[in-house]
Design a protein around this motif. Structure first.
Motif, short mmCIF file in Angstrom:
data_model
loop_
_atom_site.label_atom_id
_atom_site.label_comp_id
_atom_site.label_asym_id
_atom_site.label_seq_id
_atom_site.Cartn_x
_atom_site.Cartn_y
_atom_site.Cartn_z
N ARG A 88 0.81 -1.23 0.00
CA ARG A 88 0.00 0.00 0.00
C ARG A 88 0.85 1.28 0.00
O ARG A 88 2.05 1.24 0.23
CB ARG A 88 -0.93 0.00 1.22
CG ARG A 88 -0.16 -0.06 2.51
CD ARG A 88 -1.03 -0.42 3.69
NE ARG A 88 -0.18 -0.52 4.87
CZ ARG A 88 -0.51 -0.11 6.07
NH1 ARG A 88 -1.68 0.43 6.30
NH2 ARG A 88 0.32 -0.25 7.07
N THR A 89 0.17 2.40 -0.23
CA THR A 89 0.78 3.72 -0.07
C THR A 89 -0.07 4.48 0.95
O THR A 89 -1.29 4.54 0.81
CB THR A 89 0.79 4.49 -1.40
OG1 THR A 89 1.60 3.77 -2.34
CG2 THR A 89 1.39 5.89 -1.23
N ASN A 90 0.56 5.01 1.98
CA ASN A 90 -0.15 5.79 3.00
C ASN A 90 0.18 7.27 2.85
O ASN A 90 1.36 7.62 2.76
CB ASN A 90 0.22 5.32 4.41
CG ASN A 90 -0.40 3.97 4.74
OD1 ASN A 90 -1.35 3.56 4.08
ND2 ASN A 90 0.14 3.30 5.74
N LEU A 91 -0.85 8.09 2.84
CA LEU A 91 -0.63 9.54 2.71
C LEU A 91 -0.53 10.19 4.08
O LEU A 91 -1.35 9.91 4.97
CB LEU A 91 -1.79 10.18 1.97
CG LEU A 91 -1.85 10.01 0.46
CD1 LEU A 91 -3.04 10.79 -0.09
CD2 LEU A 91 -0.56 10.47 -0.19
N LYS A 92 0.49 11.02 4.25
CA LYS A 92 0.66 11.79 5.48
C LYS A 92 0.66 13.26 5.06
O LYS A 92 1.58 13.70 4.36
CB LYS A 92 2.00 11.47 6.17
CG LYS A 92 2.34 9.97 6.23
CD LYS A 92 1.60 9.27 7.32
CE LYS A 92 1.55 7.78 7.08
NZ LYS A 92 0.87 7.03 8.12
N ILE A 93 -0.38 13.97 5.41
CA ILE A 93 -0.45 15.39 5.02
C ILE A 93 0.09 16.21 6.18
O ILE A 93 -0.53 16.26 7.26
CB ILE A 93 -1.90 15.79 4.68
CG1 ILE A 93 -2.42 14.88 3.55
CG2 ILE A 93 -1.97 17.26 4.27
CD1 ILE A 93 -3.91 14.97 3.33
N TRP A 94 1.27 16.78 5.98
CA TRP A 94 1.93 17.53 7.07
C TRP A 94 1.63 19.02 6.93
O TRP A 94 2.01 19.65 5.94
CB TRP A 94 3.43 17.28 7.06
CG TRP A 94 4.17 18.03 8.14
CD1 TRP A 94 4.99 19.10 7.98
CD2 TRP A 94 4.11 17.78 9.55
NE1 TRP A 94 5.46 19.51 9.20
CE2 TRP A 94 4.94 18.73 10.18
CE3 TRP A 94 3.44 16.83 10.34
CZ2 TRP A 94 5.11 18.77 11.57
CZ3 TRP A 94 3.62 16.88 11.72
CH2 TRP A 94 4.45 17.84 12.31
N SER A 95 0.91 19.55 7.90
CA SER A 95 0.60 20.97 7.89
C SER A 95 1.73 21.72 8.59
O SER A 95 1.96 21.52 9.78
CB SER A 95 -0.75 21.20 8.59
OG SER A 95 -0.82 22.53 9.01
N ARG A 96 2.45 22.57 7.83
CA ARG A 96 3.60 23.27 8.41
C ARG A 96 3.18 24.24 9.49
O ARG A 96 3.88 24.44 10.46
CB ARG A 96 4.36 24.02 7.31
CG ARG A 96 5.11 23.09 6.37
CD ARG A 96 5.86 23.87 5.30
NE ARG A 96 6.62 22.96 4.45
CZ ARG A 96 7.25 23.34 3.35
NH1 ARG A 96 7.19 24.59 2.93
NH2 ARG A 96 7.92 22.46 2.64
N GLU A 97 2.00 24.87 9.30
CA GLU A 97 1.55 25.85 10.31
C GLU A 97 1.13 25.18 11.60
O GLU A 97 1.57 25.56 12.68
CB GLU A 97 0.38 26.67 9.75
CG GLU A 97 0.84 27.96 9.15
CD GLU A 97 -0.31 28.78 8.61
OE1 GLU A 97 -1.48 28.55 9.00
OE2 GLU A 97 -0.03 29.66 7.78
N ALA A 98 0.27 24.19 11.49
CA ALA A 98 -0.26 23.52 12.70
C ALA A 98 0.75 22.54 13.27
O ALA A 98 0.59 22.08 14.39
CB ALA A 98 -1.56 22.81 12.37
#
Ligand SMILES: Nc1ncnc2c1ncn2[C@@H]1O[C@H](COP(=O)(O)OP(=O)(O)OP(=O)(O)O)[C@@H](O)[C@H]1O
Ligand SMILES: [Mg+2]
Length: 310
Positions: A88-98
């Protein structure tokens, strides 16, 4: 040798954005791909510490090939058990501000009984040479919920010690086989105990109660608040220094590897917990699912606050 088992490896794809706009347009500022899955992450950090390690992983498809190639190029000793489906591929959305990750994880490919038999055969053939077996992460579809319990019983019978880091039904079932070490975070401890583990006193009580399950050591990690380590009748508390956080994905895996490093060095419980906390914090200071570097871990080691609670 410390072996790790990853039944559900993944390409962790970290998308760095300024701030997450749910239901709207998000522009990606950076993309980083890392070979991952919890056992693989533990092996990568153990390698950073210079310890002999071998990662066993069920891998399939183009994504599985990429994971295997990337790890082999890094010099990680990898044992591949082939699976017909694609990893699988897992998405990690990294918010720079938060400074927080929104994680979107796929379930993984359907695994067959035959493939699981190969996993068991691998344990039978090799566990006698392993000081520790780290069983980490989720189980892909098709794996019975007591499978980790079966792995634990087989590996223990050959003299390997077991470290377990998983969640939900897999964790509930597997602890019946009495692993030597478990590494729940707050949510996983709540799932196990059926009550909140939010405050310092609740966390300490949770670590103490989990030891009653016949498990020798419990590393209960609390994110930026550090961890409790309950082991051999003692309970220790660690607090990491404040760091500039780049990604918290995989901190638990680095923390587990750090603890095993301490144990392997014959360190005291408090120093083993120091290594664990330093490795977790060092991991948080790097982007994506990148293992922490030894110089950062060593620097943070001296800044971890440690206190004995019992
Ligand atoms: N923001 C942070 N600042 C400093 N140290 C951190 C931070 N987040 C995590 N750590 C360190 O890493 C350790 C493990 O983190 P955490 O409790 O988040 O693990 P986890 O939830 O199992 O993570 P994962 O399953 O994604 O690997 C903590 O005990 C702490 O030492
Ligand atoms: Mg974890």
């Amino acid at each position: 040798m410390i072996a790790t088992m990853t039944l559900n490896p993944t390409i962790d794809r970290t998308l760095e954005i300024c701030r997450l706009n749910v239901g709207g347009m998000n522009r990606v500022q950076a993309v980083i791909d890392h070979p991952s899955g919890k056992g693989i992450n533990v092996s990568r950090t153990l390698k950073t510490f210079g310890l002999p390690t071998q990662a066993t992983a069920l891998l399939g498809g183009e994504s599985g090939r990429w994971i295997a190639e990337t790890l082999t190029k890094e010099g990680l000793k990898l044992e591949v058990i082939p699976t017909a489906g694609s990893s699988r591929t897992n998405l990690k959305i990294w918010s720079r501000e938060a400074k927080e990750a929104t994680e979107i994880n796929e379930p993984g490919p359907l695994v067959s009984e035959k493939e699981l038999e190969q996993v068991l055969a691998h344990i039978e053939a090799n566990a006698a040479h392993w000081q520790w077996l780290v069983i980490s992460g989720s189980m892909p579809p098709g794996v019975p919920s007591d499978f980790y319990g079966t792995l634990i019983t087989k590996a223990k019978a050959q003299g390997a010690k077991i470290a377990l880091d998983t969640s939900g039904a897999a964790l509930k079932q597997a602890i019946k086989a009495q692993p030597d070490l478990i590494k729940p975070n707050e949510t996983e401890a709540e799932e196990l105990l059926g009550r909140y583990v939010r405050h310092e006193t609740e966390a300490e009580a949770a670590a103490a109660e989990l030891l009653q399950y016949g498990i020798r050591c419990v590393l209960l990690t609390l994110g930026k608040d550090g961890a409790f380590l309950g082991c051999d009748g003692e309970i220790w508390r660690a607090v990491p220094p404040e760091i500039s956080v780049k990604s918290t994905v995989g901190c638990g895996d680095a923390a587990l590897a750090g603890l095993l490093y301490g144990f392997r060095q014959g360190a005291s419980l408090q120093d083993a917990l120091r290594w664990s906390t330093a490795a977790g914090a060092a991991n948080a200071s790097l982007p994506g699912t990148e293992p922490p570097t030894l110089d950062v871990i060593q620097m943070l080691f001296h800044q971890v606050l440690i206190k004995r609670h019992l």
